[in-house]
Design an enzyme around this catalytic site. Sequence first.
Site, mmCIF file in Angstrom:
data_model
loop_
_atom_site.group_PDB
_atom_site.id
_atom_site.type_symbol
_atom_site.label_atom_id
_atom_site.label_comp_id
_atom_site.label_asym_id
_atom_site.label_seq_id
_atom_site.Cartn_x
_atom_site.Cartn_y
_atom_site.Cartn_z
ATOM 1 N N GLY A 1 30.179 24.825 39.473
ATOM 2 C CA GLY A 1 29.051 25.014 38.563
ATOM 3 C C GLY A 1 29.008 26.453 38.108
ATOM 4 O O GLY A 1 30.027 27.147 38.114
ATOM 5 N N CYS B 1 30.137 30.063 34.077
ATOM 6 C CA CYS B 1 31.471 30.249 33.489
ATOM 7 C C CYS B 1 32.318 28.978 33.472
ATOM 8 O O CYS B 1 32.703 28.508 32.403
ATOM 9 C CB CYS B 1 32.218 31.355 34.244
ATOM 10 N N ASN C 1 39.804 30.782 33.942
ATOM 11 C CA ASN C 1 38.705 30.001 34.509
ATOM 12 C C ASN C 1 39.035 28.513 34.574
ATOM 13 O O ASN C 1 38.655 27.824 35.520
ATOM 14 C CB ASN C 1 37.433 30.232 33.697
ATOM 15 N N GLU D 1 35.674 39.631 30.514
ATOM 16 C CA GLU D 1 35.280 40.013 31.873
ATOM 17 C C GLU D 1 35.787 38.964 32.868
ATOM 18 O O GLU D 1 35.918 37.779 32.537
ATOM 19 C CB GLU D 1 33.761 40.177 31.961
ATOM 20 N N PHE D 2 36.060 39.430 34.089
ATOM 21 C CA PHE D 2 36.494 38.540 35.164
ATOM 22 C C PHE D 2 35.634 38.799 36.398
ATOM 23 O O PHE D 2 36.134 39.073 37.490
ATOM 24 C CB PHE D 2 37.976 38.763 35.480
#
Length: 439
Positions: free
Chosen positions: A259, A262, A210, A150-151
């Site tokens: 923070g 993820c 990420n 997932e993004f």
Amino acid sequence: MKIAVIGTGYVGLVTGTCFAETGNEVICVDINEEKIAALRRGETPIYEPGLEVLLARNIREERISFTTDLAKAVQEALVIFLALPTPSGDDGAADLKYVLEVAGQLGKLIDTYRVIVNKSTVPVGTAEKVTGILLEQLSPELFDVVSNPEFLREGVAVDDFLKPERVVVGTGSDRAHKIMGELYSPFVRQGNPVYFMDTRSAEMTKYAANSFLAMKISFMNEIANLCEQTGANVDWVRIGIGSDQRIGKRFLFPGIGYGGSCFPKDVLALNLTAKEHAYDFKLLQSVLEVNRLQKGRIVQKLRAYFNNNLKGKRLAIWGLAFKPETDDIRDAPSIDIMEALLEEGATINVYDPVAMENIRKRFGNRLHYSANQYEALKDAEALLILTEWSEFRNPDFEKIKTLLDAPVIFDGRNVYALEKMKELGFHYESMGRNTVIAR
């Protein structure tokens, strides 16, 4: 299609609700009976704009349901999404115990072909581990394991799911390829791509994405720190480099560090993957160190202002969530900052539009909780802004000056313009910009 989503956390609930919104029949599974009961009433356990409305509509239309019975969920579902927690262990590794445990349970329940989809963020090779566990109990023609990271950005997760920039699917199976393509076709009608690749590449894509964004944030924080030393203004530097299409404008805002659920976890996990493969990922290690140090920058500024004595100082804090439009405080910079301030003897009044209860569970009576942003200012010697909620952008500055003991603001998110602060007569310190000295 008939879909089962195992896990009703942030990813699972958004995934299940959005698939139901496009006409699929979705059943969500969780072991927490109280949570399932609340979800059946249409009550969401997380704050995410737009989610509660979608959930209520799909419950009403009977396209989504909730159960604690895994066997019931698996019985009719063609596609089974694993949206389970993968928390960081002490060494930074993603803990796969929930994913692997459920895989073992599925092996006992599946009797006709199923597509099992890893939606959780998992290390490279996890799809193969899940496959190995299932093969202990099932013949290979009864299942395919797919990686579908997932993004989703907290605060805009519903839009991200319904209108994705891209969908990544890892599979080597033509059958699973076709099913996943059909499942996502309503979401990419405007031409945004679905990228099919092998499972290991799909798993790496999530961590790489990420970690790269965390690197952009950390790089800009380093530039901001250098701007303070050289007299440059990071706002202009950000605009100057962000206009370069090779760099882009997003994730260039300096602040108090990243923070959330993820970035911290995923950067740690990717760094550990590198170590496990005997690769010294120096850049990633620097990202981790820069972010750790950045959380302390605003505390250093406070120390300098108060002559290295924070004992007995009453401070007001606006913003506790790791970012606006969420109540998520996982790895929020505010936590490290408040712990440091409390350790040095400061008293803290706090306010956040939605994250107060989560912070109260974490800090108990060590903080003073305010009913609104202005109540937090009463008798405080300085205001700290730690999350850039929209309601903090245009406050009543005269009221702020009246309520504070002194017109002092430490802005960890660069919410206000320097000229405005100068005109209003504040002592104003921000990130990567010159300090405004009160008249």
